[in-house]
Write a protein that holds these residues in place. Structure first.
Motif, PDB file in Angstrom:
ATOM      1  N   LYS A   1       0.831  -1.197   0.000  1.00  0.00           N
ATOM      2  CA  LYS A   1       0.000   0.000   0.000  1.00  0.00           C
ATOM      3  C   LYS A   1       0.866   1.248   0.000  1.00  0.00           C
ATOM      4  N   LEU A   2       0.443   2.248  -0.771  1.00  0.00           N
ATOM      5  CA  LEU A   2       1.044   3.567  -0.689  1.00  0.00           C
ATOM      6  C   LEU A   2       0.183   4.433   0.216  1.00  0.00           C
ATOM      7  N   ILE A   3       0.802   5.048   1.197  1.00  0.00           N
ATOM      8  CA  ILE A   3       0.108   6.017   2.053  1.00  0.00           C
ATOM      9  C   ILE A   3       0.455   7.399   1.518  1.00  0.00           C
ATOM     10  N   GLU A   4      -0.498   8.026   0.841  1.00  0.00           N
ATOM     11  CA  GLU A   4      -0.255   9.316   0.199  1.00  0.00           C
ATOM     12  C   GLU A   4      -0.616  10.461   1.149  1.00  0.00           C
ATOM     13  N   LEU A   5       0.358  11.296   1.432  1.00  0.00           N
ATOM     14  CA  LEU A   5       0.139  12.443   2.308  1.00  0.00           C
ATOM     15  C   LEU A   5      -0.054  13.701   1.466  1.00  0.00           C
ATOM     16  N   PRO A   6      -1.139  14.456   1.694  1.00  0.00           N
ATOM     17  CA  PRO A   6      -1.341  15.704   0.952  1.00  0.00           C
ATOM     18  C   PRO A   6      -0.222  16.692   1.258  1.00  0.00           C
ATOM     19  N   ALA A   7       0.350  17.255   0.196  1.00  0.00           N
ATOM     20  CA  ALA A   7       1.480  18.174   0.370  1.00  0.00           C
ATOM     21  C   ALA A   7       1.406  19.247  -0.710  1.00  0.00           C
ATOM     22  N   PRO A   8       0.993  20.451  -0.357  1.00  0.00           N
ATOM     23  CA  PRO A   8       0.869  21.519  -1.361  1.00  0.00           C
ATOM     24  C   PRO A   8       2.148  21.809  -2.120  1.00  0.00           C
ATOM     25  N   ASP A   9       3.304  21.612  -1.478  1.00  0.00           N
ATOM     26  CA  ASP A   9       4.575  21.857  -2.153  1.00  0.00           C
ATOM     27  C   ASP A   9       5.279  20.553  -2.535  1.00  0.00           C
ATOM     28  N   ALA A  10       4.553  19.434  -2.421  1.00  0.00           N
ATOM     29  CA  ALA A  10       5.059  18.106  -2.803  1.00  0.00           C
ATOM     30  C   ALA A  10       6.203  17.617  -1.923  1.00  0.00           C
ATOM     31  N   LYS A  11       6.358  18.180  -0.728  1.00  0.00           N
ATOM     32  CA  LYS A  11       7.432  17.782   0.173  1.00  0.00           C
ATOM     33  C   LYS A  11       6.868  17.226   1.477  1.00  0.00           C
ATOM     34  N   ILE A  12       7.529  16.184   1.985  1.00  0.00           N
ATOM     35  CA  ILE A  12       7.152  15.597   3.273  1.00  0.00           C
ATOM     36  C   ILE A  12       8.006  16.218   4.364  1.00  0.00           C
ATOM     37  N   THR A  13       7.380  16.549   5.476  1.00  0.00           N
ATOM     38  CA  THR A  13       8.099  17.076   6.634  1.00  0.00           C
ATOM     39  C   THR A  13       8.139  16.007   7.731  1.00  0.00           C
ATOM     40  N   PRO A  14       9.028  16.140   8.702  1.00  0.00           N
ATOM     41  CA  PRO A  14       9.036  15.187   9.812  1.00  0.00           C
ATOM     42  C   PRO A  14       7.689  15.107  10.526  1.00  0.00           C
ATOM     43  N   THR A  15       7.021  16.238  10.678  1.00  0.00           N
ATOM     44  CA  THR A  15       5.710  16.241  11.340  1.00  0.00           C
ATOM     45  C   THR A  15       4.701  15.426  10.544  1.00  0.00           C
ATOM     46  N   MET A  16       4.722  15.580   9.233  1.00  0.00           N
ATOM     47  CA  MET A  16       3.830  14.799   8.383  1.00  0.00           C
ATOM     48  C   MET A  16       4.112  13.314   8.524  1.00  0.00           C
ATOM     49  N   LEU A  17       5.393  12.947   8.570  1.00  0.00           N
ATOM     50  CA  LEU A  17       5.746  11.539   8.709  1.00  0.00           C
ATOM     51  C   LEU A  17       5.302  11.004  10.063  1.00  0.00           C
ATOM     52  N   GLU A  18       5.468  11.798  11.082  1.00  0.00           N
ATOM     53  CA  GLU A  18       5.047  11.376  12.425  1.00  0.00           C
ATOM     54  C   GLU A  18       3.537  11.161  12.508  1.00  0.00           C
ATOM     55  N   SER A  19       2.782  11.766  11.589  1.00  0.00           N
ATOM     56  CA  SER A  19       1.328  11.630  11.628  1.00  0.00           C
ATOM     57  C   SER A  19       0.861  10.207  11.325  1.00  0.00           C
ATOM     58  N   VAL A  20       1.740   9.387  10.741  1.00  0.00           N
ATOM     59  CA  VAL A  20       1.360   7.996  10.490  1.00  0.00           C
ATOM     60  C   VAL A  20       1.936   7.068  11.552  1.00  0.00           C
ATOM     61  N   GLY A  21       2.607   7.632  12.532  1.00  0.00           N
ATOM     62  CA  GLY A  21       3.224   6.821  13.572  1.00  0.00           C
ATOM     63  C   GLY A  21       2.231   6.013  14.384  1.00  0.00           C
ATOM     64  N   HIS A  22       0.992   6.493  14.471  1.00  0.00           N
ATOM     65  CA  HIS A  22      -0.014   5.777  15.273  1.00  0.00           C
ATOM     66  C   HIS A  22      -0.374   4.427  14.664  1.00  0.00           C
ATOM     67  N   LEU A  23       0.015   4.190  13.405  1.00  0.00           N
ATOM     68  CA  LEU A  23      -0.264   2.903  12.768  1.00  0.00           C
ATOM     69  C   LEU A  23       0.661   1.801  13.261  1.00  0.00           C
ATOM     70  N   HIS A  24       1.824   2.185  13.753  1.00  0.00           N
ATOM     71  CA  HIS A  24       2.806   1.190  14.194  1.00  0.00           C
ATOM     72  C   HIS A  24       2.272   0.372  15.368  1.00  0.00           C
ATOM     73  N   GLY A  25       2.437  -0.922  15.251  1.00  0.00           N
ATOM     74  CA  GLY A  25       2.064  -1.819  16.340  1.00  0.00           C
ATOM     75  C   GLY A  25       0.602  -2.195  16.387  1.00  0.00           C
ATOM     76  N   VAL A  26      -0.198  -1.701  15.448  1.00  0.00           N
ATOM     77  CA  VAL A  26      -1.630  -2.033  15.428  1.00  0.00           C
ATOM     78  C   VAL A  26      -1.863  -3.052  14.316  1.00  0.00           C
ATOM     79  N   GLN A  27      -2.295  -4.234  14.665  1.00  0.00           N
ATOM     80  CA  GLN A  27      -2.377  -5.326  13.709  1.00  0.00           C
ATOM     81  C   GLN A  27      -3.431  -5.107  12.623  1.00  0.00           C
TER      82      GLN A  27
END
Length: 352
Positions: A110-136
């Motif tokens: 799966k690709l997790i696509e993050l909306p980015a007006p300038d097409a760049k990912i920031t650390p904060t944006m990446l951390e926003s998917v951190g809640h998925l870790h460890g959830v089966q």
């Protein structure tokens, strides 16, 4: 209308190959050479990439950008020990928007696509998917893929990539850099080998898709595993995803020609300079709406709707956002000052 330019502004993909590349292919054509990379040209190419990155990187030559991305991501995914991992990218990324779902179909991930007006990912944006870790019940974010420069012509600074890599590695993720236009980024950020290293190996990037096709090659790309441990099994994966060239000497020869004497950076810099020159000539034309100055070799102007079709018929380019009357003008390694000036004159004439 004035005479149309000899070279249009549709894409750097439309440009021909640099004479040095053609000459290198002709030289490589002499005699027989063993297939599948057991040739002198490929051995030289591997050495050149090690010299370029200043480290014992592992490189794999590929046919095209999509294939390089898929093979790089597939190899990286294999190191994560499980098909339950996902790839995080922006909604603008080439792997998400312009590869016909190749990573998802070939990798089965799966690709997790993050909306980015300038097409760049920031650390904060990446951390926003951190809640998925460890959830089966959720895919596990395993790779973050960034594009340098982005599809919107924006650039990550070395510091931005370093911060993103730090966050990704802390989250147990691998960092992939799609460098289809890596020469343009290198030229724009400083124009030296040290510049390249500053936003790749020094910043913590793990694997790079290194582009040549958009920068003077006939058609040649490479995967560079900055982390050699990540390359384990990559020779098999490349074959599985149909990116193993039989007569690899011809692709390696193209890359050798571009890497020799930093020709690849010179060509990327020229392409960028032509975009800057075009911006300077058209920005003050009534009817041309341009936001930021170009960082690399692309402009995204808004034009009055009635002039777009006749201007395109005169000198071809692509639409970008039809709803916004926005088009894309791109320069290439072979764009000349005369091409730029003729095109700008045509824009001025049709909007007069």
């Amino acid at each position: 209308m004035p005479s149309a330019p000899e070279r249009a502004f549709a894409s750097d993909n439309a440009a021909g190959a640099h004479p040095a590349v053609i000459e290198a292919v002709l030289e490589a054509n002499a005699g027989h050479a063993l297939a599948y990379g057991a040739d002198d040209q490929t051995a030289e190419c591997e050495d050149r990439f090690c010299d370029l990155f200043g480290a014992p990187v592992v490189s794999r030559v590929c046919f095209n950008g999509t294939g390089a991305n898929v093979a790089a991501l597939a190899t990286a995914m294999g190191s994560l020990r499980g098909p339950h991992h996902a790839i995080v990218c922006t909604n603008w990324s080439h792997i998400a928007a312009d590869e016909t779902g190749a990573p998802e179909r070939v990798l089965g991930t799966k690709l997790i696509e993050l909306p980015a007006p300038d097409a760049k990912i920031t650390p904060t944006m990446l951390e926003s998917v951190g809640h998925l870790h460890g959830v089966q019940h959720h895919v596990q974010p395993g790779i973050v893929s960034i594009t340098q420069p982005t599809e919107l012509g924006t650039l990550y600074s070395p510091a931005e990539i370093a911060a993103l890599c730090t966050t990704a590695h802390r989250m147990g993720m691998i960092v992939h850099l799609d460098g289809a236009r890596i020469a343009n980024a290198t030229a724009a950020l400083g124009g030296s080998v040290d510049t390249l290293r500053s936003f790749t190996i020094d910043a913590g990037v793990d694997v790079v898709s290194f582009g040549g096709t958009k920068n003077g090659a006939l058609g040649a790309e490479a995967i560079v595993f900055v982390d050699p441990e990540l390359a384990v099994g990559s020779e098999y994966v490349r074959k599985q995803v149909t990116q193993l060239p039989s007569k690899m000497r011809y692709l390696s020869a193209q890359l050798n020609a571009l890497l020799r004497d930093d020709l690849w950076i010179e060509l990327g810099g020229h392409s960028n300079a032509m975009a800057t020159h075009l911006d300077e000539l058209v920005r003050d034309i009534d009817g041309v709406e341009l936001a930021e100055r170009p960082q690399v070799n692309s402009l995204f102007p808004r034009l009055p709707a009635p002039v777009i079709a006749p201007l395109r018929d005169w000198c071809f380019f692509w639409d970008w956002d039809v709803s916004e009357q926005q088009v894309r003008w791109m320069t290439a390694w072979d764009t000349t000052t005369r091409d730029v000036e003729r095109f700008a004159a045509g824009v001025r004439a049709i909007l007069a």
